[in-house]
Motif scaffolding. Sequence first.
Motif, PDB file in Angstrom:
ATOM      1  N   MET A 141       3.468  -1.052 -13.802  1.00 16.11           N
ATOM      2  CA  MET A 141       2.104  -1.682 -14.280  1.00 16.11           C
ATOM      3  C   MET A 141       2.391  -2.100 -15.660  1.00 16.11           C
ATOM      4  SD  MET A 141      -0.367   1.205 -12.341  1.00 16.11           S
ATOM      5  CE  MET A 141      -1.808   0.539 -12.321  1.00 16.11           C
ATOM      6  N   LYS A 142       1.838  -3.237 -16.000  1.00 18.03           N
ATOM      7  CA  LYS A 142       2.070  -4.028 -17.402  1.00 18.03           C
ATOM      8  C   LYS A 142       0.974  -3.818 -18.160  1.00 18.03           C
ATOM      9  CE  LYS A 142       5.148  -7.533 -15.514  1.00 18.03           C
ATOM     10  NZ  LYS A 142       5.390  -9.031 -15.501  1.00 18.03           N
ATOM     11  N   SER A 143       1.320  -3.650 -19.350  1.00 18.66           N
ATOM     12  CA  SER A 143       0.124  -3.559 -20.517  1.00 18.66           C
ATOM     13  C   SER A 143       0.774  -4.101 -21.829  1.00 18.66           C
ATOM     14  CB  SER A 143      -0.263  -2.082 -20.918  1.00 18.66           C
ATOM     15  OG  SER A 143      -1.328  -2.175 -21.678  1.00 18.66           O
ATOM     16  N   GLU A 144       0.147  -4.844 -22.401  1.00 23.03           N
ATOM     17  CA  GLU A 144       0.496  -5.324 -23.564  1.00 23.03           C
ATOM     18  C   GLU A 144       0.394  -4.200 -24.845  1.00 23.03           C
ATOM     19  OE1 GLU A 144      -1.509  -8.955 -24.778  1.00 23.03           O
ATOM     20  OE2 GLU A 144      -1.016  -9.741 -22.726  1.00 23.03           O
ATOM     21  N   PRO A 145       1.529  -3.694 -25.371  1.00 16.18           N
ATOM     22  CA  PRO A 145       1.338  -2.486 -26.386  1.00 16.18           C
ATOM     23  C   PRO A 145       0.720  -2.770 -27.253  1.00 16.18           C
ATOM     24  CG  PRO A 145       3.432  -3.545 -26.418  1.00 16.18           C
ATOM     25  CD  PRO A 145       2.727  -4.169 -25.512  1.00 16.18           C
ATOM     26  N   GLY A 194      -9.052  -5.052 -16.086  1.00 17.32           N
ATOM     27  CA  GLY A 194      -8.660  -6.230 -16.365  1.00 17.32           C
ATOM     28  C   GLY A 194      -7.759  -7.192 -15.592  1.00 17.32           C
ATOM     29  N   VAL A 195      -7.524  -6.409 -14.442  1.00 19.00           N
ATOM     30  CA  VAL A 195      -6.543  -7.332 -13.671  1.00 19.00           C
ATOM     31  C   VAL A 195      -7.093  -8.538 -12.875  1.00 19.00           C
ATOM     32  CG1 VAL A 195      -4.982  -7.083 -11.798  1.00 19.00           C
ATOM     33  CG2 VAL A 195      -5.056  -5.309 -13.520  1.00 19.00           C
ATOM     34  N   ARG A 196      -6.660  -9.770 -13.116  1.00 20.31           N
ATOM     35  CA  ARG A 196      -7.466 -10.769 -12.489  1.00 20.31           C
ATOM     36  C   ARG A 196      -6.510 -11.524 -11.655  1.00 20.31           C
ATOM     37  NH1 ARG A 196     -10.352  -7.431 -14.115  1.00 20.31           N
ATOM     38  NH2 ARG A 196     -12.487  -7.808 -15.418  1.00 20.31           N
ATOM     39  N   ASN A 197      -5.724 -10.820 -10.617  1.00 19.74           N
ATOM     40  CA  ASN A 197      -4.952 -11.397  -9.717  1.00 19.74           C
ATOM     41  C   ASN A 197      -4.936 -10.811  -8.443  1.00 19.74           C
ATOM     42  OD1 ASN A 197      -1.999 -11.166  -8.364  1.00 19.74           O
ATOM     43  ND2 ASN A 197      -1.660 -13.130  -9.513  1.00 19.74           N
ATOM     44  N   TYR A 198      -5.072 -11.749  -7.289  1.00 18.34           N
ATOM     45  CA  TYR A 198      -5.525 -10.895  -6.237  1.00 18.34           C
ATOM     46  C   TYR A 198      -4.201 -10.251  -5.514  1.00 18.34           C
ATOM     47  CZ  TYR A 198      -9.652 -13.575  -5.804  1.00 18.34           C
ATOM     48  OH  TYR A 198     -10.803 -14.319  -5.818  1.00 18.34           O
ATOM     49  N   ALA A 199      -2.970 -10.465  -5.767  1.00 17.32           N
ATOM     50  CA  ALA A 199      -1.986  -9.731  -5.402  1.00 17.32           C
ATOM     51  C   ALA A 199      -1.803  -8.666  -6.110  1.00 17.32           C
ATOM     52  CB  ALA A 199      -0.722 -10.676  -5.491  1.00 17.32           C
ATOM     53  N   ASP A 222       0.767   8.600  -6.325  1.00 18.18           N
ATOM     54  CA  ASP A 222       1.899   7.765  -6.441  1.00 18.18           C
ATOM     55  C   ASP A 222       2.239   7.576  -8.045  1.00 18.18           C
ATOM     56  OD1 ASP A 222       1.627   6.839  -3.919  1.00 18.18           O
ATOM     57  OD2 ASP A 222       0.835   5.125  -4.018  1.00 18.18           O
ATOM     58  N   GLN A 223       3.354   7.018  -8.337  1.00 15.30           N
ATOM     59  CA  GLN A 223       3.958   7.212  -9.656  1.00 15.30           C
ATOM     60  C   GLN A 223       4.084   5.487  -9.986  1.00 15.30           C
ATOM     61  OE1 GLN A 223       6.600   9.832 -10.539  1.00 15.30           O
ATOM     62  NE2 GLN A 223       4.996  11.572 -10.944  1.00 15.30           N
ATOM     63  N   ALA A 224       3.960   5.305 -11.145  1.00 16.27           N
ATOM     64  CA  ALA A 224       4.137   3.998 -11.608  1.00 16.27           C
ATOM     65  C   ALA A 224       5.054   3.866 -13.093  1.00 16.27           C
ATOM     66  CB  ALA A 224       2.727   3.003 -11.937  1.00 16.27           C
ATOM     67  N   PHE A 225       5.900   2.808 -13.342  1.00 18.88           N
ATOM     68  CA  PHE A 225       6.490   2.494 -14.411  1.00 18.88           C
ATOM     69  C   PHE A 225       5.587   2.205 -15.444  1.00 18.88           C
ATOM     70  CE2 PHE A 225      10.548   2.264 -12.147  1.00 18.88           C
ATOM     71  CZ  PHE A 225      10.855   3.312 -12.321  1.00 18.88           C
ATOM     72  N   PHE A 226       5.258   2.478 -16.646  1.00 15.93           N
ATOM     73  CA  PHE A 226       4.461   1.783 -17.506  1.00 15.93           C
ATOM     74  C   PHE A 226       5.333   0.741 -18.455  1.00 15.93           C
ATOM     75  CE2 PHE A 226       0.467   2.309 -20.229  1.00 15.93           C
ATOM     76  CZ  PHE A 226       0.932   1.516 -21.331  1.00 15.93           C
ATOM     77  N   TYR A 227       5.101  -0.662 -18.217  1.00 13.28           N
ATOM     78  CA  TYR A 227       5.906  -1.524 -18.741  1.00 13.28           C
ATOM     79  C   TYR A 227       5.099  -2.114 -20.039  1.00 13.28           C
ATOM     80  CZ  TYR A 227       8.523  -6.048 -19.007  1.00 13.28           C
ATOM     81  OH  TYR A 227       9.301  -6.903 -19.323  1.00 13.28           O
ATOM     82  N   HIS A 228       5.803  -2.101 -21.157  1.00 13.53           N
ATOM     83  CA  HIS A 228       5.147  -2.918 -22.445  1.00 13.53           C
ATOM     84  C   HIS A 228       5.598  -4.393 -22.090  1.00 13.53           C
ATOM     85  CE1 HIS A 228       4.783   0.619 -25.451  1.00 13.53           C
ATOM     86  NE2 HIS A 228       3.909   0.511 -24.447  1.00 13.53           N
ATOM     87  N   SER A 271       1.186  -8.213 -12.726  1.00 11.77           N
ATOM     88  CA  SER A 271       0.866  -7.319 -13.714  1.00 11.77           C
ATOM     89  C   SER A 271       1.044  -6.043 -13.107  1.00 11.77           C
ATOM     90  CB  SER A 271      -0.449  -7.430 -14.410  1.00 11.77           C
ATOM     91  OG  SER A 271      -1.354  -7.434 -13.544  1.00 11.77           O
ATOM     92  N   VAL A 272       0.965  -5.884 -11.547  1.00 15.26           N
ATOM     93  CA  VAL A 272       0.859  -4.799 -11.135  1.00 15.26           C
ATOM     94  C   VAL A 272       1.725  -4.980  -9.704  1.00 15.26           C
ATOM     95  CG1 VAL A 272      -0.276  -2.789  -9.611  1.00 15.26           C
ATOM     96  CG2 VAL A 272      -1.358  -3.925 -11.552  1.00 15.26           C
ATOM     97  N   SER A 273       3.194  -4.316  -9.793  1.00 13.23           N
ATOM     98  CA  SER A 273       3.889  -4.547  -8.668  1.00 13.23           C
ATOM     99  C   SER A 273       4.495  -3.452  -7.885  1.00 13.23           C
ATOM    100  CB  SER A 273       5.044  -5.533  -9.184  1.00 13.23           C
ATOM    101  OG  SER A 273       5.671  -4.873 -10.322  1.00 13.23           O
ATOM    102  N   LYS A 274       5.017  -3.889  -7.011  1.00 15.81           N
ATOM    103  CA  LYS A 274       5.735  -2.705  -6.006  1.00 15.81           C
ATOM    104  C   LYS A 274       7.117  -2.511  -6.472  1.00 15.81           C
ATOM    105  CE  LYS A 274       3.413  -4.261  -2.062  1.00 15.81           C
ATOM    106  NZ  LYS A 274       3.536  -5.119  -0.969  1.00 15.81           N
TER     107      LYS A 274
END
Length: 144
Positions: free
Chosen positions: A6-10, A32-37, A49-55, A126-129
């Motif tokens: 999951m991406k976020s602008e730091p 704030g996610v505005r992408n269907y995928a 479930d766990q996610a990497f936090f990506y800057h 912005s949110v990927s597998k």
Amino acid sequence: MAYWLMKSEPDVFSFDDMVAKTKRGETEAWHGVRNYAARNNMRAMALGDQAFFYHSNIGKEIVGIIEIVGLAHPDDTAELNAKSEVVWECVDVAAVKPMPKPVTLASVKATPELAELELVKLSRLSVSKVSPDEWALICQMGGL
């Protein structure tokens, strides 16, 4: 358990911000996610479930791990569509731990075993597998 990135602008919301909220006993709605995928990926998430936090944009690195603590629900920052329905959804997350060594996008791209990672192949998502093998390798790269 499934894995995600999951991406976020730091400069908007950083991993340090996430850690501070979690320490206060709060969670964060990943709004704030505005992408269907990306939205569909959040709909597929399960509790735990766990996610990497990506800057993204600044740093371009995986800096921590977060956990899905609330299932997909309407994003209260989204406008309603013409039928007065909420199209966009979000999940709630909490910090788990920082990466001892941030994993840069450059190092991910330089690792042949990560060539199929959605961060590389679908760079604007912005949110990927993340596959279990990719997860394990990135954790190793980050010192976990």
